[in-house]
Design a protein around this motif. Structure first.
Motif, PDB file in Angstrom:
ATOM      1  N   LYS A 135       0.844  -1.205   0.000  1.00 19.07           N
ATOM      2  CA  LYS A 135       0.000   0.000   0.000  1.00 19.07           C
ATOM      3  C   LYS A 135       0.876   1.251   0.000  1.00 19.07           C
ATOM      4  CE  LYS A 135      -3.856  -2.346   2.273  1.00 19.07           C
ATOM      5  NZ  LYS A 135      -4.794  -2.352   3.415  1.00 19.07           N
ATOM      6  N   ASN A 136       0.563   2.202   0.904  1.00 17.60           N
ATOM      7  CA  ASN A 136       1.328   3.445   0.974  1.00 17.60           C
ATOM      8  C   ASN A 136       2.194   3.505   2.227  1.00 17.60           C
ATOM      9  OD1 ASN A 136       0.317   4.597  -1.433  1.00 17.60           O
ATOM     10  ND2 ASN A 136      -1.547   5.243  -0.370  1.00 17.60           N
ATOM     11  N   ASN A 137       2.643   2.360   2.694  1.00 17.59           N
ATOM     12  CA  ASN A 137       3.414   2.336   3.937  1.00 17.59           C
ATOM     13  C   ASN A 137       4.701   3.154   3.832  1.00 17.59           C
ATOM     14  OD1 ASN A 137       1.487   0.770   5.123  1.00 17.59           O
ATOM     15  ND2 ASN A 137       2.641  -1.143   5.034  1.00 17.59           N
ATOM     16  N   LEU A 138       5.409   3.032   2.713  1.00 16.34           N
ATOM     17  CA  LEU A 138       6.651   3.792   2.566  1.00 16.34           C
ATOM     18  C   LEU A 138       6.355   5.285   2.449  1.00 16.34           C
ATOM     19  CD1 LEU A 138       9.751   3.446   2.295  1.00 16.34           C
ATOM     20  CD2 LEU A 138       9.429   3.714  -0.165  1.00 16.34           C
ATOM     21  N   GLU A 139       5.336   5.627   1.689  1.00 18.53           N
ATOM     22  CA  GLU A 139       4.961   7.032   1.531  1.00 18.53           C
ATOM     23  C   GLU A 139       4.542   7.646   2.865  1.00 18.53           C
ATOM     24  OE1 GLU A 139       4.416   4.959  -2.388  1.00 18.53           O
ATOM     25  OE2 GLU A 139       4.006   4.511  -0.275  1.00 18.53           O
ATOM     26  N   ASN A 140       3.818   6.896   3.659  1.00 23.54           N
ATOM     27  CA  ASN A 140       3.401   7.395   4.971  1.00 23.54           C
ATOM     28  C   ASN A 140       4.601   7.571   5.899  1.00 23.54           C
ATOM     29  OD1 ASN A 140       0.724   7.385   4.167  1.00 23.54           O
ATOM     30  ND2 ASN A 140       0.327   5.332   4.973  1.00 23.54           N
ATOM     31  N   LEU A 141       5.548   6.648   5.816  1.00 23.26           N
ATOM     32  CA  LEU A 141       6.759   6.767   6.621  1.00 23.26           C
ATOM     33  C   LEU A 141       7.548   8.004   6.209  1.00 23.26           C
ATOM     34  CD1 LEU A 141       8.766   5.565   8.686  1.00 23.26           C
ATOM     35  CD2 LEU A 141       9.806   4.313   6.774  1.00 23.26           C
ATOM     36  N   PHE A 142       7.696   8.209   4.917  1.00 27.81           N
ATOM     37  CA  PHE A 142       8.436   9.373   4.423  1.00 27.81           C
ATOM     38  C   PHE A 142       7.798  10.659   4.948  1.00 27.81           C
ATOM     39  CE2 PHE A 142       9.659  12.572   1.280  1.00 27.81           C
ATOM     40  CZ  PHE A 142      11.012  12.320   1.142  1.00 27.81           C
ATOM     41  N   HIS A 143       6.492  10.697   4.968  1.00 23.79           N
ATOM     42  CA  HIS A 143       5.775  11.873   5.454  1.00 23.79           C
ATOM     43  C   HIS A 143       6.074  12.139   6.929  1.00 23.79           C
ATOM     44  CE1 HIS A 143       2.617  14.887   5.703  1.00 23.79           C
ATOM     45  NE2 HIS A 143       2.122  14.261   6.751  1.00 23.79           N
ATOM     46  N   LEU A 144       6.324  11.077   7.690  1.00 17.50           N
ATOM     47  CA  LEU A 144       6.576  11.225   9.125  1.00 17.50           C
ATOM     48  C   LEU A 144       7.968  11.779   9.437  1.00 17.50           C
ATOM     49  CD1 LEU A 144       5.005   7.914  10.504  1.00 17.50           C
ATOM     50  CD2 LEU A 144       4.080  10.236  10.702  1.00 17.50           C
ATOM     51  N   PHE A 145       8.863  11.745   8.460  1.00 17.50           N
ATOM     52  CA  PHE A 145      10.232  12.218   8.690  1.00 17.50           C
ATOM     53  C   PHE A 145      10.293  13.746   8.671  1.00 17.50           C
ATOM     54  CE2 PHE A 145      11.828   8.048   6.689  1.00 17.50           C
ATOM     55  CZ  PHE A 145      11.989   7.447   7.925  1.00 17.50           C
ATOM     56  N   GLU A 146       9.593  14.371   9.578  1.00 17.22           N
ATOM     57  CA  GLU A 146       9.584  15.825   9.632  1.00 17.22           C
ATOM     58  C   GLU A 146      10.878  16.352  10.261  1.00 17.22           C
ATOM     59  OE1 GLU A 146       7.496  17.919   8.392  1.00 17.22           O
ATOM     60  OE2 GLU A 146       5.905  16.517   7.775  1.00 17.22           O
ATOM     61  N   ARG A 147      11.391  17.426   9.677  1.00 15.36           N
ATOM     62  CA  ARG A 147      12.596  18.029  10.246  1.00 15.36           C
ATOM     63  C   ARG A 147      12.282  18.696  11.575  1.00 15.36           C
ATOM     64  NH1 ARG A 147      15.954  23.271   8.323  1.00 15.36           N
ATOM     65  NH2 ARG A 147      14.220  23.479   6.880  1.00 15.36           N
ATOM     66  N   PRO A 148      12.976  18.351  12.655  1.00 15.74           N
ATOM     67  CA  PRO A 148      12.749  19.015  13.942  1.00 15.74           C
ATOM     68  C   PRO A 148      13.064  20.507  13.846  1.00 15.74           C
ATOM     69  CG  PRO A 148      13.991  16.977  14.233  1.00 15.74           C
ATOM     70  CD  PRO A 148      13.950  17.244  12.762  1.00 15.74           C
ATOM     71  N   ASP A 149      12.350  21.315  14.607  1.00  9.40           N
ATOM     72  CA  ASP A 149      12.534  22.767  14.571  1.00  9.40           C
ATOM     73  C   ASP A 149      13.965  23.177  14.906  1.00  9.40           C
ATOM     74  OD1 ASP A 149       9.883  23.107  13.894  1.00  9.40           O
ATOM     75  OD2 ASP A 149       9.224  23.449  15.961  1.00  9.40           O
ATOM     76  N   GLU A 150      14.628  22.377  15.738  1.00 10.36           N
ATOM     77  CA  GLU A 150      15.963  22.767  16.180  1.00 10.36           C
ATOM     78  C   GLU A 150      17.071  22.439  15.169  1.00 10.36           C
ATOM     79  OE1 GLU A 150      15.137  18.723  18.124  1.00 10.36           O
ATOM     80  OE2 GLU A 150      14.039  20.567  17.642  1.00 10.36           O
ATOM     81  N   MET A 151      16.728  21.709  14.093  1.00 13.52           N
ATOM     82  CA  MET A 151      17.757  21.299  13.133  1.00 13.52           C
ATOM     83  C   MET A 151      17.842  22.296  11.977  1.00 13.52           C
ATOM     84  SD  MET A 151      19.086  18.679  14.555  1.00 13.52           S
ATOM     85  CE  MET A 151      20.029  17.728  13.359  1.00 13.52           C
ATOM     86  N   ASP A 152      18.897  23.100  11.983  1.00  9.58           N
ATOM     87  CA  ASP A 152      19.099  24.110  10.943  1.00  9.58           C
ATOM     88  C   ASP A 152      19.905  23.531   9.779  1.00  9.58           C
ATOM     89  OD1 ASP A 152      17.711  26.077  12.261  1.00  9.58           O
ATOM     90  OD2 ASP A 152      19.494  26.969  13.186  1.00  9.58           O
ATOM     91  N   PHE A 153      19.609  24.027   8.594  1.00  7.75           N
ATOM     92  CA  PHE A 153      20.211  23.529   7.354  1.00  7.75           C
ATOM     93  C   PHE A 153      21.446  24.350   6.974  1.00  7.75           C
ATOM     94  CE2 PHE A 153      20.623  24.016   2.743  1.00  7.75           C
ATOM     95  CZ  PHE A 153      20.698  22.711   2.307  1.00  7.75           C
ATOM     96  N   TYR A 154      22.517  23.633   6.575  1.00  6.12           N
ATOM     97  CA  TYR A 154      23.732  24.291   6.110  1.00  6.12           C
ATOM     98  C   TYR A 154      24.309  23.555   4.905  1.00  6.12           C
ATOM     99  CZ  TYR A 154      23.706  26.630  10.664  1.00  6.12           C
ATOM    100  OH  TYR A 154      23.359  27.367  11.761  1.00  6.12           O
TER     101      TYR A 154
END
Length: 279
Positions: A153-172
């Motif tokens: 089904k959409n198990n992988l897609e749902n997992l990918f959606h859950l990988f939200e970047r935490p607010d404290e993690m800044d991008f460089y």
């Protein structure tokens, strides 16, 4: 088209480490040899995402959709860096974070670690040291279980959606004139995962840094020589099958690689897995 040879480090990402002949320098752990070879032959195995010896490419095709988008984002970053443009949209930053999480769990070691997490997430603690080949061989059931679960089904897609970047993690975007290497496990989490890092080019890596400990005014970092050495050794430490470089390995790197794989316990002592705040 159905393919048996399936990559766990996408060719569309690995290509940035290749030369004009599409070749890279590589240490092949299972053969214990240093070679130069075509990058497309690396980080792949037959039916790596299949179950019950049935080749359906369901999971392979799901990964491919994310790989295509990531490849476009990285190409844009690399081209822009070369032109002096160092801005990446928040939308792309968030996607990169999710993709790095996905890349971290799609390798053999990653699938085993992730399935161990799913067994009991409340008590799971990240491993201090990487999985070795013997452990991977003894946990093929976990790899098969991952394949079965996430092709449905959409198990992988749902997992990918859950990988939200935490607010404290800044991008460089981190730059260096030195040579960054990569491996079959290209994503590393250092300093208790306060540093989440992916080399994307011999002179460029992506870093998500915990702003509670690391704060910088500009979205671009210039890596010290010590940090490059640390990142390369971390990459070597977490490799299972291949260590990959755009440039010939130095004598020091060859010695470190040989030491690390001749006796894996060598890395289970300082300074190899100490928390590190080198920038």
């Amino acid at each position: 088209m159905v393919t048996k040879k399936q990559h766990y480090y996408p060719r569309s990402l690995l290509k940035y480490f290749a030369d004009e002949e599409n070749k890279v320098y590589v240490y092949i752990r299972q053969g214990k040899v240093f070679r130069k070879m075509t990058y497309e032959k690396l980080c792949a195995s037959n039916n790596t995402y299949e179950t019950n010896n049935i080749v359906d490419n369901i999971l392979e095709n799901k990964f491919s959709k994310y790989e295509a988008k990531m490849s476009g984002i990285l190409e844009n970053i690399i081209n822009n860096v070369e032109n002096g443009i160092l801005v990446t949209s928040k939308e792309n930053q968030d996607f990169i974070y999710k993709f790095m999480c996905l890349q971290a769990i799609r390798t053999d070691a990653g699938r085993i670690n992730f399935m161990n997490y799913l067994k009991n997430p409340l008590v799971f603690r990240p491993r201090r040291f990487p999985l070795e080949l013997e452990e991977i061989k003894n946990n093929e059931v976990a790899i098969d279980a991952f394949n079965r679960i996430f092709k449905v089904k959409n198990n992988l897609e749902n997992l990918f959606h859950l990988f939200e970047r935490p607010d404290e993690m800044d991008f460089y975007i981190a730059l260096t004139n030195k040579n960054l290497i990569t491996s079959d496990n290209p994503v590393t989490g250092n300093d208790d995962f306060r540093q989440f890092i992916l080399p994307i080019h011999p002179n460029i890596c992506i870093e998500f840094l915990d702003k509670n400990k690391y704060q910088f005014k500009e979205p671009t970092l210039f890596l010290t020589d010590n940090k490059v050495d640390f990142l390369n050794k971390t990459t070597i430490n977490t490799a299972n099958y291949f260590v990959i470089s755009n440039q010939p390995f130095t004598e020091e790197e060859q010695a470190y690689i040989t030491m690390r794989f001749k006796n894996p316990k060598n890395i289970r002592k300082p300074p190899f897995f100490e928390s590190d705040d080198l920038i």
